[in-house]
Design a protein around this motif. Structure first.
Motif, PDB file in Angstrom:
ATOM      1  N   GLN B  57     -11.523  52.896 -33.107  1.00 27.44           N
ATOM      2  CA  GLN B  57     -10.378  51.976 -33.051  1.00 27.44           C
ATOM      3  C   GLN B  57      -9.515  52.341 -31.843  1.00 27.44           C
ATOM      4  O   GLN B  57      -9.461  53.494 -31.431  1.00 27.44           O
ATOM      5  CB  GLN B  57      -9.510  52.105 -34.310  1.00 27.44           C
ATOM      6  CG  GLN B  57     -10.190  51.667 -35.572  1.00 27.44           C
ATOM      7  CD  GLN B  57     -10.453  50.161 -35.577  1.00 27.44           C
ATOM      8  OE1 GLN B  57      -9.636  49.372 -35.115  1.00 27.44           O
ATOM      9  NE2 GLN B  57     -11.630  49.761 -36.066  1.00 27.44           N
ATOM     10  N   PRO B  58      -8.746  51.366 -31.301  1.00 25.53           N
ATOM     11  CA  PRO B  58      -7.870  51.670 -30.161  1.00 25.53           C
ATOM     12  C   PRO B  58      -6.567  52.374 -30.561  1.00 25.53           C
ATOM     13  O   PRO B  58      -5.838  52.860 -29.711  1.00 25.53           O
ATOM     14  CB  PRO B  58      -7.588  50.309 -29.551  1.00 25.53           C
ATOM     15  CG  PRO B  58      -7.724  49.363 -30.681  1.00 25.53           C
ATOM     16  CD  PRO B  58      -8.748  49.938 -31.612  1.00 25.53           C
TER      17      PRO B  58
ATOM     18  N   VAL C 124     -14.050  52.821 -26.294  1.00 20.53           N
ATOM     19  CA  VAL C 124     -12.978  51.864 -26.618  1.00 20.53           C
ATOM     20  C   VAL C 124     -12.347  51.466 -25.284  1.00 20.53           C
ATOM     21  O   VAL C 124     -11.746  52.286 -24.607  1.00 20.53           O
ATOM     22  CB  VAL C 124     -11.949  52.509 -27.553  1.00 20.53           C
ATOM     23  CG1 VAL C 124     -10.823  51.533 -27.840  1.00 20.53           C
ATOM     24  CG2 VAL C 124     -12.602  52.954 -28.833  1.00 20.53           C
ATOM     25  N   ARG C 127      -9.234  47.129 -22.439  1.00 21.20           N
ATOM     26  CA  ARG C 127      -8.880  45.791 -22.936  1.00 21.20           C
ATOM     27  C   ARG C 127      -8.472  45.837 -24.411  1.00 21.20           C
ATOM     28  O   ARG C 127      -7.448  45.281 -24.811  1.00 21.20           O
ATOM     29  CB  ARG C 127     -10.106  44.875 -22.751  1.00 21.20           C
ATOM     30  CG  ARG C 127      -9.855  43.465 -23.144  1.00 21.20           C
ATOM     31  CD  ARG C 127     -11.149  42.649 -23.060  1.00 21.20           C
ATOM     32  NE  ARG C 127     -11.006  41.421 -23.801  1.00 21.20           N
ATOM     33  CZ  ARG C 127     -10.292  40.374 -23.380  1.00 21.20           C
ATOM     34  NH1 ARG C 127      -9.720  40.426 -22.190  1.00 21.20           N
ATOM     35  NH2 ARG C 127     -10.194  39.289 -24.112  1.00 21.20           N
ATOM     36  N   GLN C 128      -9.304  46.558 -25.183  1.00 25.63           N
ATOM     37  CA  GLN C 128      -8.972  46.679 -26.607  1.00 25.63           C
ATOM     38  C   GLN C 128      -7.618  47.361 -26.805  1.00 25.63           C
ATOM     39  O   GLN C 128      -6.799  46.941 -27.624  1.00 25.63           O
ATOM     40  CB  GLN C 128     -10.048  47.520 -27.309  1.00 25.63           C
ATOM     41  CG  GLN C 128     -11.313  46.737 -27.616  1.00 25.63           C
ATOM     42  CD  GLN C 128     -12.386  47.656 -28.157  1.00 25.63           C
ATOM     43  OE1 GLN C 128     -12.933  48.488 -27.394  1.00 25.63           O
ATOM     44  NE2 GLN C 128     -12.673  47.546 -29.427  1.00 25.63           N
ATOM     45  N   SER C 132      -4.248  45.818 -28.504  1.00 22.32           N
ATOM     46  CA  SER C 132      -3.575  46.457 -29.634  1.00 22.32           C
ATOM     47  C   SER C 132      -2.125  46.795 -29.285  1.00 22.32           C
ATOM     48  O   SER C 132      -1.192  46.577 -30.061  1.00 22.32           O
ATOM     49  CB  SER C 132      -4.352  47.721 -30.007  1.00 22.32           C
ATOM     50  OG  SER C 132      -3.706  48.382 -31.025  1.00 22.32           O
TER      51      SER C 132
END
Lengths: 629, 102, 174
Positions: B57-58, C124, C127-128, C132
């Motif tokens: 996850q970011p 990751v 961009r992600q 977020s």
């Protein structure tokens, strides 16, 4: 006329408010005008109302005016409501009429005092409270007036508050009367619990139905009310405040501590006469207390040297006569004696005040003397007052009232020969010290120079009072001499007639005994202090007599007694418990906190690394807990 | 893609953290203390990155960014304080800076 | 990639040890740069290239440069190093180090409690992260902006060399 009743207490109250709010900004003449004027107008209104009342008496015998409802709680409803009947009319008349004369006298007497406005404000408030007391329709309002006069008495005894003795006397008066007041309010609570009302008319109406004669409850209530009256009226054993109360200005002594306030107890008992009649025990106690008081106070008055203290003890003694009369059921005689006493005792106090003022504030009678020719007005008015006090037969008012009490002490249903004998003793003593006063103060050589003669505003009230001291008794004659009894007929609308024992004869015989005793007393005083003063000097050689004199002089050592049985134990308890035991617990908590604070403040040493170690140890502790659990 | 034990990364992070802590505790020079605090913050950031990588996850990286901005702000204020301290007290010894003492 | 991780981990730990033991501030700073670079490599091996870049730019670039400026402005030279040497006695560091070691052991014990599992490293992308960051964390970003702003203002204020303002009575006594 009934609708103007409210003016009687309202005018003095208005005077009080005006003087206390704006007194400092008013000129002396204006202050005197407001202070004395309000009372004079009240007196005029009272006389008009009194004439109206006597000419066309109301059918119920009572004038009543309800002003507003004071408070209402469940079934206790108290109104600000005034009520005038024959008994309260006599009191209102004395309060306003003598009050007005004393106010006029004070205009000159207090002229140079710094607190002229404060004096008149307090006096007006006193008159207002006293009028509320005697005009109250219910006992709660009566109690308001009762406490009001106590407050004013306190304020005026301590009027010259910069002298420590004066405010101590004020405190003493306040504290001792408080004992009586507390008893009285408990009596009122009991009365309300039993009867469910505090309205005077309702109480008098309900009490005979609710209580059997000499039931415990009614006796208790009557005794508690009696205790209240004893505190206010300075009866043994609550009388010690009155001699000290003479620290106030002379007009205050005349108005409050002779004519009006100290007779509040007499008024209370007379007002509640039904309750007292239901309790023979309380009646007996009242009579016995009256007898003891009149004798002990009379003995003390014989040996005092301060002119005002002599008059103070004499006041206690005369109120003792009133209580005696109340106790034997001679209601109208008691009120009649109050009526007459107010005139001559106010006169004596005012005249004494004038003498003291003229002689550079000298109170000791043995430093006075020779004033007979220098101050003839004061002298003759004082003689009139003293003769009335001594009850010189037929020519003075005091004779008519005191003779009535003496006669009833023997003949009334509750009377007793012992009471009569004590009262007769008291009459002798009274005559003796009255003569002593006249002889020592006004005859002989001058010992202190006169600074100035009293002005007309002071002498005119004295002359008026002297006139009444002589003539006021002629409205009520003994039955065997003349059938004229205006006063008791008037009072009998309210108070029951005195029940006499049967088969009594020879009232004239008792009157003769009383007259002879009085004259003997006067002659003894004349003999000892004028004809043969060396006898007194001889007596002063004998230690036993000197000791008796000391004993009387200190007022039968009542002050010392109270000091020993109440003040000293209390002081002992407080001094032993000076470091309060309970305080120690709280002090302990406080000091423990202090020590903890010191302990923890070691850790706050300013060292950054030490703090970080602290944080680290905390983290370690938490993580170790997590590992172990 | 090869795989790494999540534990291993976290252990490395905790070693770095403890080393930073030792630096804070042992050094007296304010500059070294600030350096050590940077190390500790960096170790905390590493732990976040590791967690983010584990769940792919970011969010871990977002948290690292916040730590980064916090560290930048902290270091600028801290170094300004160091300058003032040196100017006023002529020393960088924390043991002598005890004005907060009770 | 796991080899990269292990090597850079060891480099990071060693460089950090050097940081906290150096006497010369400038040496310590240089080792710190090494340590940050190594940690940046760890980020890369964990699939976080954006963070790795930021680590180099912000930590190894901006923050270290700040430190160097301060060291230069304070003119910390050999005297400082000698004093540091005097300060770094075993009796000073041994106690805190033992405490810290205990903490480390406890933390490792806690970490090893659940069964170990391997994680698949996937990248990751920036961009992600950006989606977020500016999506669900927007308020936190704004707060971070505030923080930096106050940091700048505070640093500018504190760092100002103000003259001591003494009351005129006190000035005479000086």
């Amino acid at each position: 006329m009934q609708q103007y009743l409210y003016l009687i207490p309202a005018l003095p109250l208005a005077g009080f408010l005006a003087l206390s709010l704006a007194g400092r900004r008013l000129s002396a003449n204006l202050i005197a005008g407001i202070g004395a004027g309000s009372i004079c107008i009240t007196a005029v209104i009272t006389i008009l109302l009194g004439i109206q009342f006597l000419q066309s008496p109301p059918e119920t015998g009572v004038w009543q005016q309800t002003l507003w409802q004071w408070f209402h709680i469940s079934n206790l409803s108290v109104d600000i409501s005034l009520r005038v009947d024959a008994l309260s009319l006599a009191f209102i008349f004395i309060i306003t009429f003598i009050g007005a004369l004393i106010h006029i006298y004070s205009i000159a007497f207090m002229r140079h005092d710094r607190d002229y406005a404060r004096f008149f404000a307090s006096m007006n408030l006193f008159v207002c409270a006293m009028l509320i007391l005697v005009m109250a329709n219910n006992l709660v309002l009566l109690y308001l007036g009762w406490e009001g006069v106590g407050l004013c008495s306190y304020l005026l005894i301590g009027f010259w508050y910069e002298t420590p003795a004066n405010y101590k006397a004020a405190n003493k008066a306040f504290v001792i009367t408080r004992i009586g007041d507390t008893a009285m309010i408990i009596g009122l609570f009991l009365l309300f619990k039993e009867l469910g009302t505090l309205n005077i008319a309702d109480i008098l109406h309900l009490a005979p139905e609710h209580f059997a004669t000499s039931a415990t409850g009614i006796s208790l209530i009557a005794l508690l009310l009696l205790a209240g009256g004893m505190g206010k009226s300075a009866q043994v054993p609550l009388h010690t405040w009155l001699p000290d109360a003479m620290a106030g200005p002379s007009p205050v002594s005349a108005l409050i501590h002779a004519a009006t306030m100290v007779t509040a107890g007499v008024y209370l008992i007379a007002r509640m006469h039904t309750i007292f009649e239901l309790s023979p025990l309380a009646m007996q106690v009242t009579a016995i207390i009256g007898a003891i008081t009149l004798f002990t106070a009379g003995c003390s008055a014989m040996v005092q040297t301060d002119i005002k203290r002599i008059l103070a003890y004499s006041t206690i003694s005369q109120i003792g006569y009133m209580f005696l009369a109340l106790g034997i059921g001679a209601w109208s005689a008691a009120i009649f004696h109050f009526f007459i006493h107010a005139f001559f005792k106010a006169l004596l106090f005012l005249a004494a005040g004038a003498v003291i003022e003229s002689l550079h504030h000298e109170h000791n009678i043995f430093k006075m003397g020779g004033l007979k020719n220098k101050m003839p007005v004061i002298y003759w008015t004082f003689v009139a007052g003293a003769a009335a006090l001594a009850a010189l037969p037929l020519v003075t008012a005091g004779f008519f009232s005191k003779d009535q009490i003496l006669w009833y002490a023997w003949s009334a249903g509750n009377g007793h020969p012992v009471l009569w004998a004590v009262a007769l003793c008291g009459a002798f003593i009274t005559a003796f010290y009255s003569t002593r006063l006249i002889v020592v103060v006004f005859w002989g050589e001058m010992k202190t120079s006169i600074s100035h003669l009293p002005p007309k505003t002071m002498t005119i009230p004295l002359i008026i009072l002297a006139f009444f001291s002589i003539t006021a008794g002629w409205i009520e004659w003994p039955h065997n001499l003349l059938h004229l009894s205006l006063f008791s007929e008037h009072i009998q609308h309210v108070l029951p007639a005195t029940i006499l024992q049967t088969h009594l004869h020879g009232e004239i015989f008792f009157q003769l005994i009383a007259a002879i005793i009085t004259l003997t007393g006067i002659y003894t005083g004349y003999l000892l202090y004028h004809l043969q003063p060396e006898v007194i000097l001889q007596w002063k050689q004998r230690s036993a007599l000197v000791e008796i004199r000391e004993f009387f002089f200190s007022g039968w050592k009542f002050d010392q007694l109270y000091n020993n049985i109440i003040v000293k134990p209390f002081q002992f308890i407080t001094s032993t418990n000076k470091s309060d035991a309970f305080d120690k617990i709280y002090n302990g908590i406080a000091s423990a906190n202090l020590h903890l604070n010191q302990l923890f403040s070691i850790s706050q040493n300013g060292s950054l690394r030490w703090y970080v170690v602290g944080v680290l140890i905390g983290i370690l502790f938490i993580i170790t807990l997590q590992l172990l659990l | 893609m090869s795989s790494i034990h999540a534990h291993t990364v976290l252990i490395v992070a905790s070693i770095l953290f403890v080393l930073g802590l030792v630096g804070v505790l042992t050094r007296k020079n304010v500059i070294f203390i600030l350096l050590s605090i940077e190390i500790m913050l960096n170790a905390a950031g590493l732990a976040f990155i590791a967690a983010g990588a584990k769940w792919q996850q970011p969010d871990g990286q977002v948290m690292f960014l916040f730590i980064l901005s916090m560290a930048a702000a902290e270091v600028s204020v801290g170094l300004a304080l160091v300058l003032q301290i040196h100017h006023q007290h002529k020393t960088l010894d924390v043991e002598q800076l005890k004005e907060l003492k009770d | 990639m796991s080899l990269l991780f292990y090597i850079s981990s060891i480099v990071a730990i060693l460089a950090t040890i050097m940081v906290i033991t150096r006497h010369q501030p400038i040496h310590a700073l240089l080792y710190l740069v090494v340590s940050f670079m190594a940690i940046s490599m760890i980020f890369l091996s964990l699939g976080a290239p954006f963070s790795a870049v930021l680590e180099v730019i912000v930590y190894a670039g901006a923050i270290i440069v700040l430190f160097i400026f301060v060291v230069m402005m304070l003119n910390l030279d050999k005297e400082t190093a000698l004093q540091e040497k005097k300060w770094l006695q075993p009796k000073v560091w041994i106690g805190p180090s033992i405490l810290a070691l205990v903490l480390l052991i406890e933390m490792i014990l806690l970490l090893l409690e659940p069964p170990s599992e391997k994680m698949l490293v996937t990248v990751v992308t920036p961009r992600q992260v950006a989606l977020s960051l500016y999506g669900e964390y927007i308020i936190a970003v704004e707060l971070g902006g505030f923080l930096l702003m106050t940091g700048i203002v505070g640093a500018a204020h504190i760092g100002k060399h103000t003259k001591r303002n003494l009351h005129r009575f006190l000035q005479n006594n000086h």
